[in-house]
Design a protein around this motif. Structure first.
Motif, PDB file in Angstrom:
ATOM      1  N   GLY A  12     -20.031  17.038   1.648  1.00 47.73           N
ATOM      2  CA  GLY A  12     -19.261  17.858   2.588  1.00 47.73           C
ATOM      3  C   GLY A  12     -19.828  17.774   4.003  1.00 47.73           C
ATOM      4  O   GLY A  12     -21.021  17.555   4.202  1.00 47.73           O
ATOM      5  N   GLY A  13     -18.958  17.901   4.983  1.00 47.08           N
ATOM      6  CA  GLY A  13     -19.396  18.019   6.368  1.00 47.08           C
ATOM      7  C   GLY A  13     -19.852  16.735   7.033  1.00 47.08           C
ATOM      8  O   GLY A  13     -20.469  16.768   8.090  1.00 47.08           O
ATOM      9  N   SER A  14     -19.511  15.588   6.461  1.00 43.96           N
ATOM     10  CA  SER A  14     -19.982  14.327   7.048  1.00 43.96           C
ATOM     11  C   SER A  14     -19.200  13.948   8.309  1.00 43.96           C
ATOM     12  O   SER A  14     -19.622  13.043   9.037  1.00 43.96           O
ATOM     13  N   GLY A  15     -18.088  14.611   8.519  1.00 43.41           N
ATOM     14  CA  GLY A  15     -17.305  14.323   9.734  1.00 43.41           C
ATOM     15  C   GLY A  15     -15.956  13.676   9.459  1.00 43.41           C
ATOM     16  O   GLY A  15     -15.295  13.192  10.374  1.00 43.41           O
ATOM     17  N   LYS A  16     -15.539  13.674   8.195  1.00 41.33           N
ATOM     18  CA  LYS A  16     -14.272  13.033   7.819  1.00 41.33           C
ATOM     19  C   LYS A  16     -13.099  13.566   8.641  1.00 41.33           C
ATOM     20  O   LYS A  16     -12.366  12.806   9.269  1.00 41.33           O
ATOM     21  N   SER A  17     -12.923  14.889   8.626  1.00 35.79           N
ATOM     22  CA  SER A  17     -11.743  15.469   9.286  1.00 35.79           C
ATOM     23  C   SER A  17     -11.810  15.257  10.796  1.00 35.79           C
ATOM     24  O   SER A  17     -10.805  14.904  11.429  1.00 35.79           O
ATOM     25  N   THR A  18     -12.981  15.451  11.366  1.00 34.83           N
ATOM     26  CA  THR A  18     -13.146  15.299  12.820  1.00 34.83           C
ATOM     27  C   THR A  18     -12.825  13.868  13.254  1.00 34.83           C
ATOM     28  O   THR A  18     -12.081  13.653  14.215  1.00 34.83           O
TER      29      THR A  18
ATOM     30  N   GLY B  57     -14.160  17.047   0.658  1.00 32.53           N
ATOM     31  CA  GLY B  57     -15.563  16.703   0.422  1.00 32.53           C
ATOM     32  C   GLY B  57     -15.887  16.540  -1.049  1.00 32.53           C
ATOM     33  O   GLY B  57     -16.599  15.626  -1.433  1.00 32.53           O
TER      34      GLY B  57
ATOM     35  N   GLN C 180     -22.300  12.001  13.738  1.00 29.38           N
ATOM     36  CA  GLN C 180     -23.187  13.103  14.168  1.00 29.38           C
ATOM     37  C   GLN C 180     -24.591  12.559  14.425  1.00 29.38           C
ATOM     38  O   GLN C 180     -25.587  13.186  14.045  1.00 29.38           O
TER      39      GLN C 180
ATOM     40  N   GLY D 125     -21.555  10.112  17.945  1.00 25.16           N
ATOM     41  CA  GLY D 125     -22.693  10.974  18.235  1.00 25.16           C
ATOM     42  C   GLY D 125     -22.435  12.447  17.929  1.00 25.16           C
ATOM     43  O   GLY D 125     -21.280  12.867  17.773  1.00 25.16           O
TER      44      GLY D 125
ATOM     45  N   ARG E 219     -21.839  15.730  19.191  1.00 24.50           N
ATOM     46  CA  ARG E 219     -21.358  16.221  20.492  1.00 24.50           C
ATOM     47  C   ARG E 219     -20.542  17.498  20.302  1.00 24.50           C
ATOM     48  O   ARG E 219     -19.593  17.523  19.505  1.00 24.50           O
TER      49      ARG E 219
ATOM     50  N   GLN F 115     -16.554  19.401  18.375  1.00 21.23           N
ATOM     51  CA  GLN F 115     -16.359  20.696  17.713  1.00 21.23           C
ATOM     52  C   GLN F 115     -15.331  21.536  18.469  1.00 21.23           C
ATOM     53  O   GLN F 115     -14.427  22.124  17.882  1.00 21.23           O
TER      54      GLN F 115
HETATM   55  N1  ATP Z   1     -19.572  14.134  15.972  1.00 25.92           N
HETATM   56  C1  ATP Z   1     -19.767  15.446  15.794  1.00 25.92           C
HETATM   57  N2  ATP Z   1     -20.507  16.149  16.667  1.00 25.92           N
HETATM   58  C2  ATP Z   1     -20.737  17.470  16.483  1.00 25.92           C
HETATM   59  N3  ATP Z   1     -20.251  18.169  15.459  1.00 25.92           N
HETATM   60  C3  ATP Z   1     -19.486  17.529  14.552  1.00 25.92           C
HETATM   61  C4  ATP Z   1     -19.197  16.144  14.669  1.00 25.92           C
HETATM   62  N4  ATP Z   1     -18.430  15.774  13.609  1.00 25.92           N
HETATM   63  C5  ATP Z   1     -18.247  16.886  12.888  1.00 25.92           C
HETATM   64  N5  ATP Z   1     -18.875  17.942  13.435  1.00 25.92           N
HETATM   65  C6  ATP Z   1     -18.926  19.318  12.922  1.00 25.92           C
HETATM   66  O1  ATP Z   1     -19.483  19.269  11.617  1.00 25.92           O
HETATM   67  C7  ATP Z   1     -18.761  20.103  10.723  1.00 25.92           C
HETATM   68  C8  ATP Z   1     -18.163  19.256   9.609  1.00 25.92           C
HETATM   69  O2  ATP Z   1     -17.259  18.327  10.178  1.00 25.92           O
HETATM   70  P1  ATP Z   1     -15.902  17.939   9.448  1.00 25.92           P
HETATM   71  O3  ATP Z   1     -15.158  19.158   9.039  1.00 25.92           O
HETATM   72  O4  ATP Z   1     -15.209  16.946  10.275  1.00 25.92           O
HETATM   73  O5  ATP Z   1     -16.516  17.228   8.163  1.00 25.92           O
HETATM   74  P2  ATP Z   1     -15.795  16.886   6.790  1.00 25.92           P
HETATM   75  O6  ATP Z   1     -16.470  15.681   6.264  1.00 25.92           O
HETATM   76  O7  ATP Z   1     -14.340  16.811   6.989  1.00 25.92           O
HETATM   77  O8  ATP Z   1     -16.159  18.161   5.913  1.00 25.92           O
HETATM   78  P3  ATP Z   1     -15.540  18.555   4.467  1.00 25.92           P
HETATM   79  O9  ATP Z   1     -16.203  17.647   3.500  1.00 25.92           O
HETATM   80  O10 ATP Z   1     -15.925  19.978   4.306  1.00 25.92           O
HETATM   81  O11 ATP Z   1     -14.068  18.322   4.568  1.00 25.92           O
HETATM   82  C9  ATP Z   1     -17.721  20.806  11.571  1.00 25.92           C
HETATM   83  O12 ATP Z   1     -18.235  22.039  11.961  1.00 25.92           O
HETATM   84  C10 ATP Z   1     -17.536  19.891  12.764  1.00 25.92           C
HETATM   85  O13 ATP Z   1     -17.143  20.585  13.920  1.00 25.92           O
END
Ligand code: ATP
Ligand code: MG
Length: 213
Positions: free
Chosen positions: A12-18, A90, A141, A171, A173, A177
């Motif tokens: 979880g939280g690796s940045g997929k959605s972002t 995730g 990240q 990066g 950043r 967010q």
């Molecule tokens: N490049 C970045 N810089 C700073 N913060 C980031 C970055 N990418 C993601 N984040 C932050 O990290 C958290 C997780 O990001 P995100 O939701 O994109 O991950 P995810 O892989 O989709 O998570 P999940 O597995 O829960 O769906 C969020 O709070 C997001 O704002």
């Protein structure tokens, strides 16, 4: 032809959605008349929520489940979408990973450069390898300083030599967010988003090359 790019990663939280959102925004903004859709497969619906905040019909965001994915993709192809970006949850079961990889032109695996995260990716890779689909690690990240990126790259190259790592990195950043909370892309937030914007543009170009566009 519709290109389908999917974001996968069981951590979880690796940045997929972002990154999925920003990749879609880059396609939309950099290519005139480009039709872009994001399929949100996460029951948490963070991309749908972003779209609601955005109050703009583009990129098109729809949700799908394992049951409806094939039909949703077929519809996007029939409607002539240029890019479909698939964001997955995730905690995916193996069936979902297999399903998504079978239907994608490219799988991107965002990875935070921490040893916990890079070690956790092995199970997913085994599954994806069996499907022989095109895939890349994408370091996300990443900190501005330190050895973490080099260490993560070395680990991936050693443990998963069959999966290349994208040249592009995303990066850490706060602009990413903030953009996500506001229903925007870093491409739209002015100076604060500039560095992130350049990273996403570089990633998009790299992926276009990979897909042979
Ligand atoms: N490049 C970045 N810089 C700073 N913060 C980031 C970055 N990418 C993601 N984040 C932050 O990290 C958290 C997780 O990001 P995100 O939701 O994109 O991950 P995810 O892989 O989709 O998570 P999940 O597995 O829960 O769906 C969020 O709070 C997001 O704002
Ligand atoms: Mg997500």
């Amino acid at each position: 032809m519709t290109k389908i790019i999917s974001f996968i990663g069981q951590k979880g939280g690796s940045g997929k959605s972002t990154i999925a959102v920003h990749f879609a925004m880059e396609a939309l903004l950099s290519q005139e008349g480009c039709q872009v859709a994001i399929i949100d497969m996460d029951p948490q619906g963070s991309v749908l929520e972003w779209s609601r905040m955005r109050k703009d019909a583009n990129p098109v965001v729809v949700s799908a489940t394992a049951k409806t994915l094939e039909q949703t993709l077929k519809q996007a192809q029939e409607e002539g979408f240029d890019y479909v970006v698939v964001d997955t949850p995730g905690r995916q079961d193996t069936t979902l990973i297999e399903l998504v990889s079978a239907m994608s032109d490219l799988i991107l695996l965002p990875l935070r450069p921490s040893l916990f995260d890079v070690r956790a990716v092995a199970g997913t890779i085994t599954l994806l390898n069996a499907k022989a689909c095109k895939m890349r690690f994408l370091l996300s990240q990443t900190p501005a300083r330190g050895n973490q990126v080099a260490d993560a790259e070395a680990y991936c190259a050693r443990a998963h030599s069959e999966v290349a790592i994208t040249r592009s990195k995303i990066g850490y950043r706060t602009a990413f967010q903030k953009a996500m909370i506001d229903g925007q892309g870093v491409q739209e937030v002015g100076r604060d988003g500039k560095k992130g914007q350049l990273e996403i543009a570089g990633l998009f170009e790299e992926i276009l090359d990979l897909l042979g566009n």
